[in-house]
Every structure is written in C-alpha cells, then in structure tokens.
Design an enzyme around this catalytic site. Structure first.
Site, PDB file in Angstrom:
ATOM      1  N   SER A 159       0.988  -0.982  -0.053  1.00  0.00           N
ATOM      2  CA  SER A 159      -0.437   0.418   0.016  1.00  0.00           C
ATOM      3  C   SER A 159       0.826   1.504   0.099  1.00  0.00           C
ATOM      4  O   SER A 159       2.194   1.373   0.602  1.00  0.00           O
ATOM      5  CB  SER A 159      -0.647   0.293   1.330  1.00  0.00           C
ATOM      6  OG  SER A 159      -1.595   0.753   0.986  1.00  0.00           O
TER       7      SER A 159
ATOM      8  N   TYR B  72      -1.963  -1.075  10.152  1.00  0.00           N
ATOM      9  CA  TYR B  72      -2.060  -1.463   8.489  1.00  0.00           C
ATOM     10  C   TYR B  72      -1.151  -0.629   8.288  1.00  0.00           C
ATOM     11  O   TYR B  72      -0.377  -1.731   7.081  1.00  0.00           O
ATOM     12  CB  TYR B  72      -3.453  -0.705   8.271  1.00  0.00           C
ATOM     13  CG  TYR B  72      -3.359  -1.229   6.821  1.00  0.00           C
ATOM     14  CD1 TYR B  72      -3.680  -1.775   6.412  1.00  0.00           C
ATOM     15  CD2 TYR B  72      -3.298  -0.242   5.826  1.00  0.00           C
ATOM     16  CE1 TYR B  72      -4.434  -2.611   4.878  1.00  0.00           C
ATOM     17  CE2 TYR B  72      -3.241  -0.173   4.616  1.00  0.00           C
ATOM     18  CZ  TYR B  72      -3.785  -1.215   3.538  1.00  0.00           C
ATOM     19  OH  TYR B  72      -4.167  -1.792   2.333  1.00  0.00           O
TER      20      TYR B  72
HETATM   21  N1  LIG Z   1      -8.497  -0.256  -2.120  1.00  0.00           N
HETATM   22  C1  LIG Z   1      -7.679   0.805  -2.084  1.00  0.00           C
HETATM   23  O1  LIG Z   1      -6.731   1.634  -1.699  1.00  0.00           O
HETATM   24  C2  LIG Z   1      -6.205  -0.370  -1.555  1.00  0.00           C
HETATM   25  C3  LIG Z   1      -4.947   0.020  -0.972  1.00  0.00           C
HETATM   26  C4  LIG Z   1      -3.769  -0.043  -0.643  1.00  0.00           C
HETATM   27  C5  LIG Z   1      -3.839  -1.278  -0.744  1.00  0.00           C
HETATM   28  N2  LIG Z   1      -4.584  -1.761  -0.446  1.00  0.00           N
HETATM   29  C6  LIG Z   1      -4.662  -3.335  -0.405  1.00  0.00           C
HETATM   30  O2  LIG Z   1      -5.093  -4.408  -1.755  1.00  0.00           O
HETATM   31  C7  LIG Z   1      -5.444  -5.446  -1.433  1.00  0.00           C
HETATM   32  C8  LIG Z   1      -6.444  -5.845  -1.785  1.00  0.00           C
HETATM   33  O3  LIG Z   1      -8.060  -5.118  -1.215  1.00  0.00           O
HETATM   34  P1  LIG Z   1      -9.084  -4.323  -2.237  1.00  0.00           P
HETATM   35  O4  LIG Z   1      -8.858  -2.965  -2.244  1.00  0.00           O
HETATM   36  O5  LIG Z   1      -9.795  -5.206  -2.645  1.00  0.00           O
HETATM   37  O6  LIG Z   1     -10.399  -5.241  -0.431  1.00  0.00           O
HETATM   38  P2  LIG Z   1     -11.422  -6.003  -0.519  1.00  0.00           P
HETATM   39  O7  LIG Z   1     -12.325  -5.734  -1.480  1.00  0.00           O
HETATM   40  O8  LIG Z   1     -11.502  -5.804   0.489  1.00  0.00           O
HETATM   41  O9  LIG Z   1     -10.671  -7.166  -0.241  1.00  0.00           O
HETATM   42  C9  LIG Z   1      -9.414  -7.624   0.476  1.00  0.00           C
HETATM   43  C10 LIG Z   1      -9.770  -9.550  -0.020  1.00  0.00           C
HETATM   44  O10 LIG Z   1      -8.637 -10.185   1.591  1.00  0.00           O
HETATM   45  C11 LIG Z   1      -9.739 -11.287   2.183  1.00  0.00           C
HETATM   46  N3  LIG Z   1      -9.393 -11.553   2.724  1.00  0.00           N
HETATM   47  C12 LIG Z   1      -9.071 -11.309   4.025  1.00  0.00           C
HETATM   48  N4  LIG Z   1      -9.232 -11.435   5.170  1.00  0.00           N
HETATM   49  C13 LIG Z   1      -8.001 -12.983   4.567  1.00  0.00           C
HETATM   50  C14 LIG Z   1      -7.809 -13.768   5.392  1.00  0.00           C
HETATM   51  N5  LIG Z   1      -7.347 -14.349   6.862  1.00  0.00           N
HETATM   52  N6  LIG Z   1      -7.311 -15.027   4.195  1.00  0.00           N
HETATM   53  C15 LIG Z   1      -7.669 -15.066   3.001  1.00  0.00           C
HETATM   54  N7  LIG Z   1      -8.231 -14.020   2.625  1.00  0.00           N
HETATM   55  C16 LIG Z   1      -8.316 -12.985   3.042  1.00  0.00           C
HETATM   56  C17 LIG Z   1     -11.243 -10.844   1.013  1.00  0.00           C
HETATM   57  O11 LIG Z   1     -12.179 -12.190   1.194  1.00  0.00           O
HETATM   58  P3  LIG Z   1     -12.841 -13.185   1.926  1.00  0.00           P
HETATM   59  O12 LIG Z   1     -13.495 -11.606   2.900  1.00  0.00           O
HETATM   60  O13 LIG Z   1     -13.349 -13.638   1.880  1.00  0.00           O
HETATM   61  O14 LIG Z   1     -11.588 -13.470   3.253  1.00  0.00           O
HETATM   62  C18 LIG Z   1     -11.055  -9.987   0.182  1.00  0.00           C
HETATM   63  O15 LIG Z   1     -11.949 -10.712  -1.077  1.00  0.00           O
HETATM   64  C19 LIG Z   1      -5.129  -5.326   0.068  1.00  0.00           C
HETATM   65  O16 LIG Z   1      -3.939  -6.348   0.947  1.00  0.00           O
HETATM   66  C20 LIG Z   1      -4.979  -3.737   0.551  1.00  0.00           C
HETATM   67  O17 LIG Z   1      -4.438  -3.629   1.965  1.00  0.00           O
HETATM   68  C21 LIG Z   1      -6.018  -1.916  -1.367  1.00  0.00           C
END
Ligand SMILES: NC(=O)c1ccc[n+]([C@@H]2O[C@H](COP(=O)([O-])OP(=O)(O)OC[C@H]3O[C@@H](n4cnc5c(N)ncnc54)[C@H](OP(=O)(O)O)[C@@H]3O)[C@@H](O)[C@H]2O)c1
Length: 257
Positions: free
Chosen positions: A134, A147
């Site tokens: 991130s 985080y």
């Molecule tokens: N969106 C942003 O602005 C942003 C910015 C910086 C970084 N990121 C990073 O991008 C990645 C994806 O995030 P996103 O934005 O797509 O949000 P999201 O839609 O909330 O996706 C997170 C995913 O992680 C899975 N997850 C959570 N805990 C888990 C566990 N214990 N085991 C296996 N799977 C797990 C969730 O699925 P389940 O609940 O089904 O397990 C969900 O599909 C993350 O690492 C996040 O930190 C996102």
C-alpha cells in the site's frame, strides 16, 4: 503463453479485478479467500477457474492448499498475495488482538504463502511473486497504525527475498496502491475488530479498480520490482522520500477517511 495464476482475496475488489483481467482460455485462475460463495460468484465469469478457499492466517490451510496445487498443477507461474484488511481506528482505540490480527493477515499471511510456494518455483527456476502492499507501506497515516506497520513489514521481507533470489529467474514485485475504489474501507476493522462498514470519501474518490488491475498486470509482465498506483496521493511517497518535513505538514491535513 499458458499460465497458472493464484490470487488471494479474489472474491472482491482488486483480487476480483485481477482475476477478470487475466481471464483467458489459456490461463487457469486459482481463486482464494475465506468466503467460498464470493469466490464462486467471481468464478462464473472466469473461463478456467479453480476455487481454493483459504484463510491466509491459518498455516495448516496454506500447507494443504499448496499440496493441492502441487498435485493438480505442478507449479504456479504467478502468485498474487492480495488478501488484506485495513484499519480505521487510532492506536489507543485498537486492541492488541485486533492489531495482531492485522499483522497476521497482511504480513504473515502473505509471507507464509510465499514461503510455501517457493520450493516449487525454485525447482522450476521461474515464476512471479507479487505482494500487494500500500502507499501506507511507504508512510504512516492516521487511523492506519497497524495496517501501515504490516505493509511496511512486507517491504523489508520482499526486498530481502528478491536479493536472495538474484541468481534465479524468480521475480518479486511490491505493489503500493493509493486509493482504489473498492469496499476496503467498509471491510476495514475498527479498534474492537468490528467492520468499519462505511464507504469513506477517500475510497469513493479512488481510481477505478480495473485500472489498478491492468497496471499490476503490466508491472508483472515487465518484471518491475516496485509499483505505485493511484491518484495525487502517490505524490506523498516521493514527498516523504525527498522532503520528510513537508510530508508531515501535508499528511496532518489529509482527511484519513
Ligand atoms: N483499495 C485500496 O484503496 C487499497 C489501497 C492500498 C492497498 N490495498 C490492498 O489491496 C488488497 C486488496 O484490497 P481491496 O481494496 O480489494 O479490498 P477488499 O475488497 O476488502 O479485498 C480484500 C480481500 O482479502 C480477503 N481476505 C481478507 N482476510 C483474509 C484472510 N484472512 N484470508 C484470506 N483472504 C482474506 C477478502 O476475502 P474474504 O473476506 O472472503 O476472505 C477480500 O476478498 C489488500 O491487501 C489491501 O491492503 C488496497
């Protein structure tokens, strides 16, 4: 070229967008996450899906999943450690258990999966390992203490790993998204471990998730070591690096929600 691609957190957001962007008759997309129903729903739009539900915090589930992959596919070409959970609480509000949980998912989940897949990749002497970090992996930010720490930790680990792999054909890449329009703020944990359950304004103004997925795929193809994706907030990474005093002035004024 035919590829086997394993994506964690594939049931939503960036993981789902990556699965859809990689969708091709030649590729097999392994979809992982905890919620099997969500993975099944994504798989309906994938030509060659393989659903492999896992909780990345459970080492026994990782071991079992990697054994399944070894016997079914022999190896993976690309592992994308995308599963993650954010935080919306101050240091004082966040219980130690919630803090530890954020480290378990974002840091140890990614690291344990990578360690488990490494022997297969080393044997084949090829593959890409991607860690979704991130912008908060490059600077601290209010309401994101654990985080941000978990994402900073990924940088120490994967940079060390990439140097250890210098004489191999295995590529590693750290991705630092800024604000991407997904449900991450809704799924973020409050200090007591409940879901924040709100679409934050910053998230709503983020760049489209498809654009983020496409840049990650380009980065993998061109074997980048580190990738920054987002809007103006990405400038903060450079401001922190070259003008740390200015970074503090600006970051204090940014709305953390
Ligand atoms: N969106 C942003 O602005 C942003 C910015 C910086 C970084 N990121 C990073 O991008 C990645 C994806 O995030 P996103 O934005 O797509 O949000 P999201 O839609 O909330 O996706 C997170 C995913 O992680 C899975 N997850 C959570 N805990 C888990 C566990 N214990 N085991 C296996 N799977 C797990 C969730 O699925 P389940 O609940 O089904 O397990 C969900 O599909 C993350 O690492 C996040 O930190 C996102």
């Amino acid at each position: 070229m035919k590829k086997t691609i394993w994506i964690t957190g594939a049931g939503s957001g960036i993981g789902e967008a990556l699965a859809l962007a990689y969708n091709h008759t030649e590729h097999t997309i392994i979809l992982s996450g905890r919620n099997k129903t969500q993975l099944e729903s994504v798989s309906k739009n994938i030509l060659n899906p393989y659903i492999l539900p896992i909780d990345v915090t459970q080492e026994n589930q990782i071991t079992k999943a990697v054994a399944t992959i070894k016997s079914t596919f022999g190896n993976v070409d690309i592992l994308i450690n995308n599963a993650g959970v954010s935080q919306r609480a101050t240091v004082s509000e966040t219980t130690n258990d919630v803090g530890r949980n954020l480290m378990e998912v974002n840091f140890f989940g990614s690291v344990h999966l990578t360690k488990a897949i490494l022997p297969m990749m080393k044997k084949a002497n090829k593959g890409s390992i991607v860690a979704i970090s991130s912008a908060a992996g490059k600077f601290g930010f209010p309401l994101r203490s654990y985080y941000s720490a978990s994402k900073h930790a990924l940088h120490g680990f994967y940079e060390s790993l990439s140097l250890e792999l210098k004489d191999t054909q295995i590529h590693t890449m750290l991705v630092c998204p800024g604000r991407i329009r997904t449900d991450i703020s809704k799924n973020a944990l409050t200090g007591s471990g409940k879901s924040h359950n709100q679409m934050d304004q910053g998230q709503l103004n983020g760049i489209p998730v498809e654009k983020c997925a496409s840049k990650i795929i380009q980065g993998i193809s061109s074997k980048k070591a580190e990738l920054y994706i987002g809007g103006n907030e990405i400038l903060l990474i450079y401001i922190k690096r070259y003008f740390p005093f200015l970074f503090r002035l600006i970051a204090k004024r940014v709305n953390p929600k």
